[in-house]
Design a protein around this motif. Structure first.
Motif, PDB file in Angstrom:
ATOM      1  N   GLN A  19     120.247  -6.240 104.302  1.00 26.77           N
ATOM      2  CA  GLN A  19     120.346  -5.254 103.229  1.00 26.77           C
ATOM      3  C   GLN A  19     121.744  -5.254 102.609  1.00 26.77           C
ATOM      4  OE1 GLN A  19     117.661  -2.788 102.159  1.00 26.77           O
ATOM      5  NE2 GLN A  19     116.760  -4.696 102.910  1.00 26.77           N
TER       6      GLN A  19
ATOM      7  N   LYS B  87     121.804  -0.231  98.679  1.00 25.90           N
ATOM      8  CA  LYS B  87     121.656   1.119  98.145  1.00 25.90           C
ATOM      9  C   LYS B  87     123.012   1.673  97.738  1.00 25.90           C
ATOM     10  CE  LYS B  87     119.632   5.659  99.147  1.00 25.90           C
ATOM     11  NZ  LYS B  87     118.890   5.678  97.870  1.00 25.90           N
ATOM     12  N   GLY B  88     123.067   2.216  96.504  1.00 31.02           N
ATOM     13  CA  GLY B  88     124.301   2.823  96.043  1.00 31.02           C
ATOM     14  C   GLY B  88     124.621   4.101  96.801  1.00 31.02           C
ATOM     15  N   LYS B  89     125.926   4.434  96.866  1.00 31.32           N
ATOM     16  CA  LYS B  89     126.354   5.611  97.622  1.00 31.32           C
ATOM     17  C   LYS B  89     125.753   6.887  97.029  1.00 31.32           C
ATOM     18  CE  LYS B  89     130.670   5.860  98.893  1.00 31.32           C
ATOM     19  NZ  LYS B  89     132.155   5.829  98.862  1.00 31.32           N
TER      20      LYS B  89
ATOM     21  N   SER C  14     123.779   8.467  93.005  1.00 30.84           N
ATOM     22  CA  SER C  14     123.058   8.047  91.802  1.00 30.84           C
ATOM     23  C   SER C  14     123.980   7.447  90.752  1.00 30.84           C
ATOM     24  CB  SER C  14     122.304   9.243  91.207  1.00 30.84           C
ATOM     25  OG  SER C  14     123.218  10.273  90.835  1.00 30.84           O
TER      26      SER C  14
ATOM     27  N   TYR D 101     126.035   5.078  91.357  1.00 32.14           N
ATOM     28  CA  TYR D 101     126.192   3.669  91.711  1.00 32.14           C
ATOM     29  C   TYR D 101     124.872   2.932  91.484  1.00 32.14           C
ATOM     30  CZ  TYR D 101     130.418   5.151  94.233  1.00 32.14           C
ATOM     31  OH  TYR D 101     131.637   5.670  94.567  1.00 32.14           O
ATOM     32  N   TYR D 102     124.971   1.656  91.210  1.00 34.18           N
ATOM     33  CA  TYR D 102     123.763   0.829  91.044  1.00 34.18           C
ATOM     34  C   TYR D 102     123.189   0.482  92.415  1.00 34.18           C
ATOM     35  CZ  TYR D 102     120.767  -3.169  89.876  1.00 34.18           C
ATOM     36  OH  TYR D 102     119.707  -4.025  89.749  1.00 34.18           O
ATOM     37  N   THR D 103     121.850   0.526  92.530  1.00 34.16           N
ATOM     38  CA  THR D 103     121.162   0.095  93.746  1.00 34.16           C
ATOM     39  C   THR D 103     120.500  -1.248  93.489  1.00 34.16           C
ATOM     40  OG1 THR D 103     120.777   2.337  94.579  1.00 34.16           O
ATOM     41  CG2 THR D 103     119.285   0.610  95.344  1.00 34.16           C
TER      42      THR D 103
ATOM     43  N   ASN E 164     117.972  -4.246  93.905  1.00 36.93           N
ATOM     44  CA  ASN E 164     116.564  -4.359  94.278  1.00 36.93           C
ATOM     45  C   ASN E 164     116.192  -5.838  94.325  1.00 36.93           C
ATOM     46  OD1 ASN E 164     113.816  -4.322  94.580  1.00 36.93           O
ATOM     47  ND2 ASN E 164     113.413  -2.999  92.823  1.00 36.93           N
TER      48      ASN E 164
END
Length: 841
Positions: free
Chosen positions: A439, A516-518, A520, A522-524, A526
Motif C-alpha cells: 500500500q 491513502k492521503g492523511k 481529504s 491530500y490525494y489518495t 488508487n
C-alpha cells in the motif's frame, strides 16, 4: 416497311438534334417504335449497310470465345460467338495503355495517361459517330517477339475503369484537394468501385463543343479478375456511341502476385500458380490455387487512426474492446504518448489475458521507455513485429503493450497485478509506482535544478485545487493544497524523501508515501485508476512563487511484468457499429528502399447502407466499420506493399512491366439502326449490395450470420433490394475469385414494397454462375486463360429474338431483389457484390 424505317429514322435524328443531355429520355418513344420494326426476327439484322468505306474485319476474337448466361425465357446458343459475325460486320483496332511497373506484393492503383487511338481510326471517324459493339482486354508484356499475355495468377486485376473521349471533349489532369474538393463527387460517381485516391492525379472529361452525340463514354463492367474472359459487348443493334473518338484513358488496380522463382509467365499454356511470401493476415489456405494478396489483407505496415479518444482502464473490461492489431498499435501510441518510447508489437490468442489491447511495463531498468504491443490473434506468427520510436531520455520503467483477439476472454484489465507504474514527460518528468502489497506509492520527479518546480495530482487546472508537491532550488520539498489561481495552503509533510540528487542541471527527487492521503486535502492513490491527470509548473526563481510556465498532462499506470494481465486501452466513447470513421495509414519501412508506398485512405461512417439496400449491417460484416476492417480494397493503395513490415519485398531486381491491351469492335453509328447505351453506374442503375461493392466472406460455421451448409459445402449469402431504373440491355454481376458462386436478380410486382421484395415473391430475370479455370469449361479449357481458381462471368443479355434473347426489360419503378452466394469454406476479404448493367430509356 421501308417507309416505316425511314419515318423512324427521321424521328430519331430530330430527337438527336434537340438532345444535349438526357439522351435516352428524349429518344424513348421513337426508339420503341423503331425496335418494333428492327427487332423482328429475320428483319434488318442481316441487311445493315454501313457504306462503301466500311470494311468488315475477318479477325477472330482476341481472347477466343466467351461464356454467356441465358435468361429464363431465352434460348441458348444463338448469340454470335465471334464479333466478326455481327450483322453488317464490324471493324477492329487495338489500343495499349502506358506501361505499369510493379514488384512482388505491390499494388498499382493510379490513373494512366491517355493513349491516343490509331491515327487511321481517328481520321476515319472524324466528324462521325463511332458505335462500339464491344471490346476485349488483356494484360501483356510487349516484347520484340510480340505480345506475351501475363497470367491473372501472376498479376491480379482487381478492377479497372476506362473512358474514351472524342474531338469535342478533352481530358483535364487534376489533383484533388481532398474529400471536400467540389470535383470529388463527380470523380467518385465514375470511380467504378466506390472510392478514389486523393494523392493521385485524375483525368476529368470536359466537353469543349456542342454535339448531338455523346462526346465521351465510360467502360467499367466485368472489370475485375474476370475481365479477360468475360464478354464486354452488346447484342446486335445496341452500342456505345462516341462522336469523333480520339483517346482512351485507363485507371487500373493491379496486384503483383508473381513468384519469380517458381512461375514461368512466358508460356502460352496456363501457368501453374505457386504462392510467394504472404503476410500473417492472409486468409488463403496452404497450397491455395490463388494468392492471398489478391484479397488485400491488412498488414503491419498499416495502422488505423480512429477518430475519438482512448482511455487506460485498470479494472473491469472495456465496454467495446479494440478489434484489430492495426488500431491497437496506434491506440497505444495515442493513449500513452509516442515520444520517447519503444513499441514492441506482437499478436497472440490467450484466454488468460483481457480481450483487445493491453499494456504492461517491462522490467528492464536503465533503458529507453519501451512498449510491447501484443495483438492476440489465432492467425498469429510467433515472432513479434517490432516498431521502434527513438528515445532521447533513459527511463527506469520500460513498458509492454499486448493485443488479444480472444474476444470471449473473461479476464479483467490489470487483474492480479500487485505493482503498477507509469512515466510521463511534460515540463517536468514524473514516474509513479504503486505497490499494492505494501500500500505504498513511490513518486519520482525530475526538473531544472536552478529554479523551483512542482506537480499537482488529479487536476487539469489550478481551479481543481489539487494536492501538490513543490521542489525548490535549495532542495526543500513541501506539500500544498493549491487555491484557484492562488498559492494555496501549506500542508504537513506526508512524503518521505528517499533521495534528492542534482546531476548537471537536473534535480531528481524520489519520495514515498502511503496510498491513502492523511486527510481529504491530500490525494489518495488508487491502483485501479489507470490514468491520473496532473498539472506541472516551473518557476523563474529558486523559491516557490508565481510560475514561469505551466501545463496540464496525464500519466498512465501499467502493470509490471511480462506475464501479468495488462491495463486495457479502450475507446472512450465507442460509436455504434458502422458509424466509426478514421483512416488507414501506410508506414513505409525505412530500410526497404523498394517500399515506395505512402499516404492514407479515409474510411467514413455509413460505408454500408441500411436495409433494404443490403443486409450487411444486420450481419455485422467487418467491411462496414473501420474498427472491424481486416482487409479489402481500402487496404490496397498505389504502391502499398501487401507484406508485413518485417518481410522484405523479394525479387527487387525483377520488376514486372506490363500494359493493358484493348481491342475495340465498332461500326459507323446509324441512328436508324443503333440503340445507344450508357453504363448504368453513371445514371444510378447499378445493383449494389456491398459497401458499396465490397464485403467480407466469413469462414462459415454454425451460427455465423448468412451461413448455410449445402451438400457439405459452407455457403455465405448476402441480399439486398432497390428500385429499378431504365431498360436493361446487358448485365454483368461483378465478383471475385476464388469465392464467388452466383448472383441473381428478381423483379417483384409494383404492388410489393422494396423492403418486401425477395426471391420468393419475385420473378427471376437473370442468374449468373462464374466459370472457373481448371474445370474443363469449353470456352476456356486448355487456353492460356484456363487458370485454376480464377473465373469468367457469363453475362445476361436482352435484345433481338433471332439471337435467342428476351426483349430488354423496362425496370423503371419495379422493385428488384439481388442474391449473392459465395463459397465460405475459408474466409475472404474484399469480395464484391454488384450488378453492372448497360441501359437505355
Amino acid at each position: 416497311m421501308l417507309r416505316s424505317l425511314v419515318g423512324s429514322e427521321m424521328c430519331i435524328r430530330d430527337r438527336y438534334q434537340r438532345r444535349v443531355r438526357g439522351l435516352f429520355v428524349t429518344m424513348k418513344r421513337c426508339r420503341t417504335a423503331l425496335a418494333m420494326v428492327l427487332l423482328a426476327p429475320g428483319l434488318a439484322m442481316a441487311t445493315v449497310d454501313f457504306g462503301p468505306d466500311f470494311v468488315p474485319s475477318q479477325q477472330d476474337n482476341m481472347n477466343g470465345e466467351y461464356v454467356f448466361s441465358t435468361t429464363p425465357g431465352g434460348t441458348p446458343g444463338l448469340f454470335p460467338k465471334q464479333f466478326k459475325d455481327y450483322p453488317g460486320g464490324v471493324e477492329s483496332f487495338d489500343v495499349y495503355s502506358p506501361a505499369m511497373t510493379t514488384l512482388y506484393s505491390q499494388v498499382w492503383w493510379s490513373p494512366l495517361a491517355p493513349a491516343e487511338l490509331p491515327a487511321d481510326v481517328v481520321q476515319k471517324y472524324a466528324g462521325k459517330g463511332m458505335a462500339i459493339v464491344g471490346w476485349e482486354i488483356d494484360q501483356v508484356r510487349r516484347t520484340a517477339d510480340g505480345d506475351v499475355s501475363v497470367p491473372i495468377s501472376a498479376c491480379y486485376n482487381h478492377h479497372y475503369v476506362a473512358q474514351m473521349i472524342g474531338a469535342k471533349a478533352k481530358f483535364n489532369k487534376v489533383m484533388l484537394d481532398g474529400p471536400d474538393d467540389p470535383r470529388a463527387a463527380s470523380l467518385l460517381k465514375s470511380s467504378g468501385h466506390g472510392m478514389i485516391s486523393y494523392d493521385q492525379p485524375h483525368y476529368m472529361v470536359q466537353q469543349i463543343a456542342d454535339s448531338d452525340m455523346p462526346t465521351s463514354q465510360q467502360f467499367s463492367s466485368a472489370n475485375g479478375g474476370e475481365y479477360r474472359k468475360t464478354y464486354h459487348g452488346f447484342t446486335p443493334g445496341y452500342v456505345l456511341v462516341v462522336d469523333s473518338p480520339t483517346a482512351l484513358q485507363i485507371s487500373p488496380m493491379q496486384i503483383d502476385t508473381w513468384n519469380r522463382d517458381e512461375m514461368n509467365i512466358s508460356s502460352s499454356s496456363p501457368t501453374r500458380f505457386v504462392p510467394g511470401p504472404l503476410p500473417r493476415s492472409a486468409l488463403s489456405p496452404p497450397n491455395a490455387e490463388y494468392s492471398g494478396l489478391l484479397e488485400c489483407p491488412m498488414t503491419t505496415r498499416i495502422t488505423k487512426e480512429i477518430e475519438g479518444d482512448y482511455l487506460v482502464l485498470s479494472e473491469g473490461q472495456c465496454s467495446q474492446p479494440i478489434l484489430t492489431f492495426q488500431e491497437c498499435y496506434h491506440a497505444a501510441a495515442v493513449a500513452l504518448g509516442g515520444a520517447g518510447r519503444t513499441f514492441l508489437n506482437r499478436t497472440l490468442t490467450d484466454p488468460a489475458l483481457p480481450s483487445g489491447c493491453t499494456v504492461n511495463t517491462l522490467p528492464a531498468p536503465h533503458s529507453p521507455l519501451q512498449i510491447q504491443v501484443t495483438f492476440n490473434s489465432q492467425h498469429s506468427n510467433p515472432h513479434p513485429v517490432q516498431v521502434t520510436f527513438n528515445s532521447q531520455h533513459s527511463n527506469p520503467h520500460p513498458v509492454q503493450v499486448t493485443f488479444n483477439s480472444q474476444h470471449s476472454s473473461t479476464s479483467t484489465c490489470a487483474h492480479n497485478s500487485p505493482t503498477i507504474t507509469g512515466a510521463a514527460s511534460s515540463l517536468v518528468s514524473l514516474v509513479i509506482t504503486l505497490d499494492s502489497n505494501n500500500q505504498q506509492a513511490t513518486v519520482t520527479v525530475s526538473g531544472p535544478s536552478d529554479v523551483w518546480f512542482g506537480v499537482g495530482f488529479n487536476a487539469t487546472a489550478m481551479a481543481d485545487t489539487p494536492w501538490t508537491i513543490v521542489m525548490e532550488a535549495d532542495g526543500n520539498v513541501s506539500e500544498h493544497k493549491l487555491g484557484n489561481q492562488a498559492p494555496g495552503t501549506v500542508l504537513g509533510s506526508s512524503v518521505v524523501v528517499v533521495s534528492n540528487i542534482v546531476s548537471g542541471s537536473l534535480r531528481t527527487v524520489v519520495m514515498t508515501r502511503p496510498f491513502k492521503g492523511k486527510t481529504s486535502q491530500y490525494y489518495t492513490f488508487n491502483p485501479t485508476s489507470g490514468t491520473i491527470p496532473f498539472i506541472n509548473a516551473v518557476g523563474s526563481g529558486p523559491k516557490y512563487a508565481y510560475h514561469k510556465s505551466k501545463l496540464p498532462s496525464s500519466i498512465s499506470l501499467l502493470p509490471v511484468g511480462t506475464d501479468a494481465a495488462g491495463a486495457c486501452i479502450c475507446p472512450e466513447q465507442p460509436k455504434k457499429f458502422g458509424q466509426a470513421s478514421g483512416s488507414l495509414v501506410y508506414h513505409p519501412v525505412a530500410n526497404q528502399s523498394q517500399d515506395t508506398g505512402s499516404g492514407a485512405v479515409g474510411f467514413g461512417a455509413g460505408k454500408c447502407k441500411d436495409w433494404p439496400s443490403t443486409n450487411l449491417m444486420q450481419q455485422q460484416n467487418p467491411t462496414c466499420d473501420i474498427r472491424h476492417y481486416k482487409g479489402g480494397q481500402w487496404a490496397c493503395h498505389h504502391m502499398w506493399s501487401l507484406l508485413d513490415a518485417d518481410q522484405p519485398i523479394p525479387w527487387s531486381d525483377q520488376p514486372l512491366v506490363f500494359h493493358h491491351k484493348y481491342r475495340f469492335w465498332v461500326q459507323p453509328f446509324q441512328p436508324s439502326y443503333h440503340t445507344p447505351l450508357v453504363l448504368g453506374e453513371t445514371v444510378g442503375s447499378a445493383l449494389l449490395i456491398g459497401s458499396p461493392w465490397e464485403y467480407d466472406v466469413p469462414e462459415c460455421d454454425h451460427g455465423v450470420p448468412g451461413c448455410s451448409l449445402v451438400k457439405g459445402t459452407w455457403i455465405h449469402t448476402v441480399v439486398g433490394s432497390t428500385m429499378g431504373q431504365h431498360n436493361f440491355s446487358a448485365l454483368n454481376f461483378h465478383c471475385h475469385a476464388p469465392t464467388c458462386l452466383s448472383m441473381e436478380v428478381y423483379r417483384c410486382d409494383r404492388s410489393v414494397s422494396v423492403g418486401d421484395c425477395n426471391s420468393s415473391v419475385g420473378e427471376l430475370i437473370c442468374r449468373e454462375e462464374p466459370v472457373y479455370g481448371g474445370t474443363q469449361a469449353p470456352a476456356i479449357n486448355a487456353t492460356r486463360f484456363d487458370e485454376p481458381g480464377y473465373i469468367a462471368i457469363p453475362d445476361c443479355f436482352w435484345g433481338p429474338a433471332e439471337f435467342g434473347l428476351e426483349a430488354p426489360p423496362d425496370l423503371t419503378g419495379w422493385p428488384l431483389h439481388m442474391v449473392k452466394t459465395a463459397n465460405a469454406t475459408w474466409g475472404h476479404y474484399g469480395e464484391m457484390a454488384g450488378g453492372q448493367p448497360w441501359v437505355f430509356g
